[in-house]
Structure formats: C-alpha cells, structure tokens
Scaffold this motif. Structure first.
Motif, PDB file in Angstrom:
ATOM      1  N   CYS A   1       0.811  -1.212   0.000  1.00  0.00           N
ATOM      2  CA  CYS A   1       0.000   0.000   0.000  1.00  0.00           C
ATOM      3  C   CYS A   1       0.845   1.263   0.000  1.00  0.00           C
ATOM      4  CB  CYS A   1      -0.960  -0.019   1.185  1.00  0.00           C
ATOM      5  SG  CYS A   1      -0.281  -0.702   2.678  1.00  0.00           S
TER       6      CYS A   1
ATOM      7  N   ARG B   1      -4.829   2.273   4.279  1.00  0.00           N
ATOM      8  CA  ARG B   1      -6.228   2.223   3.815  1.00  0.00           C
ATOM      9  C   ARG B   1      -6.361   1.455   2.506  1.00  0.00           C
ATOM     10  NH1 ARG B   1      -8.165   7.930   3.086  1.00  0.00           N
ATOM     11  NH2 ARG B   1      -6.080   7.982   2.263  1.00  0.00           N
TER      12      ARG B   1
ATOM     13  N   CYS C   1      -4.909  -1.315   1.703  1.00  0.00           N
ATOM     14  CA  CYS C   1      -4.959  -2.751   1.985  1.00  0.00           C
ATOM     15  C   CYS C   1      -6.135  -3.135   2.879  1.00  0.00           C
ATOM     16  CB  CYS C   1      -3.655  -3.208   2.644  1.00  0.00           C
ATOM     17  SG  CYS C   1      -2.267  -3.199   1.504  1.00  0.00           S
ATOM     18  N   ALA C   2      -6.842  -2.169   3.422  1.00  0.00           N
ATOM     19  CA  ALA C   2      -7.947  -2.453   4.347  1.00  0.00           C
ATOM     20  C   ALA C   2      -8.998  -3.389   3.750  1.00  0.00           C
ATOM     21  CB  ALA C   2      -8.570  -1.150   4.839  1.00  0.00           C
ATOM     22  N   PRO C   3      -9.409  -3.222   2.475  1.00  0.00           N
ATOM     23  CA  PRO C   3     -10.416  -4.158   1.939  1.00  0.00           C
ATOM     24  C   PRO C   3      -9.915  -5.604   1.901  1.00  0.00           C
ATOM     25  CG  PRO C   3     -10.300  -2.188   0.577  1.00  0.00           C
ATOM     26  CD  PRO C   3      -9.152  -2.119   1.546  1.00  0.00           C
ATOM     27  N   LEU C   4      -8.666  -5.800   1.584  1.00  0.00           N
ATOM     28  CA  LEU C   4      -8.112  -7.154   1.564  1.00  0.00           C
ATOM     29  C   LEU C   4      -8.125  -7.751   2.968  1.00  0.00           C
ATOM     30  CD1 LEU C   4      -6.565  -9.552   0.343  1.00  0.00           C
ATOM     31  CD2 LEU C   4      -4.467  -8.257   0.750  1.00  0.00           C
TER      32      LEU C   4
ATOM     33  N   ALA D   1     -10.015  -6.936   5.438  1.00  0.00           N
ATOM     34  CA  ALA D   1     -11.412  -7.151   5.835  1.00  0.00           C
ATOM     35  C   ALA D   1     -11.949  -8.452   5.237  1.00  0.00           C
ATOM     36  CB  ALA D   1     -12.269  -5.961   5.413  1.00  0.00           C
ATOM     37  N   ASP D   2     -11.520  -8.786   4.018  1.00  0.00           N
ATOM     38  CA  ASP D   2     -11.951 -10.036   3.385  1.00  0.00           C
ATOM     39  C   ASP D   2     -11.300 -11.256   4.039  1.00  0.00           C
ATOM     40  OD1 ASP D   2     -13.592  -8.731   1.592  1.00  0.00           O
ATOM     41  OD2 ASP D   2     -12.163  -8.814  -0.066  1.00  0.00           O
TER      42      ASP D   2
END
Length: 120
Positions: free
Chosen positions: A92, A97, A99-102, A104-105
């Motif tokens: 990132c 922020r 990498c946050a979606p990864l 979270a998954d």
C-alpha cells in the motif's frame, strides 16, 4: 523472504495438481497426509505425486517426515505466511487504507475457533 524464494513458491502453486495438493494439506493440518494417500486422493500416479511434492517442498510450502515406510506430508504454514507477507509488505506504499479491503476479506474467512468451556 527474498524475491527468488517468492517466485519459487508462486511457481510451485501455479500448477493445478500442486495447488490442489497444497490446499488439501492445509485442510488436513496438523495431522498431515501420507504420500500414497495424497496420490490416491488427487488421482495421480505415485511417481508423479512424488515429483510434485518435491517441487512444493523445495519451494518451502510443505514438509515431509518419514514414518515407518511412508512419508507424512504437512503444509508449511509459516512458509506460506512468508510468501503472503512478502506480497503484502509495502503493497500500500505506506497507505494502510489501500490494503484495508483485503484485510477485511481475510478476517471472516478464518474466524478463530471458540474455546470449549470446561465442564464442572
């Protein structure tokens, strides 16, 4: 982990039989699976499975332990973790922020096991 090690691990997993074998070994942690049983489950000859296991082992993704007349294979989860961290480190550019979606998954796919309360 260095670039060459990461490339070896990714190359090892970039083949259907080896990917299936690695996933099976992860599912069977920590018990492991004997080489002959792996060949039977995946549906390949034992000599072919042996070649695949050598590649996965050389890439640091699995380990084998001789038990009597067979070899019991296990996923090397620390080796796999190193590959994943190598890919994610600095992914990132200092902006967490991105990498946050990864992340979270990843969290719901592997929830921690609840401790079973002790019975009195």
């Amino acid at each position: 982990m260095d670039e060459n090690s990461a490339i070896a691990a990714l190359a090892a997993l970039a083949q259907p039989t080896r990917l299936q074998t690695f996933r099976l070994l992860v599912e069977r942690e920590p018990e492991g699976v004997p080489a002959g049983e792996l060949a039977r489950i995946v549906g390949v000859p034992q000599n072919t499975m042996s070649a695949h296991l050598t590649i996965l082992s050389n890439a640091g993704l699995i380990s084998g332990e001789r038990q009597s007349r067979s070899i019991l294979y296990r996923a090397d989860l620390e080796g796999f973790r190193s590959v994943m961290l190598y890919l994610l480190r600095d992914c990132c550019g200092g902006n967490a922020r991105l990498c946050a979606p990864l992340l979270a998954d990843l969290i719901p796919c592997c929830p921690p096991k609840q401790a079973v309360p002790a019975q009195s």
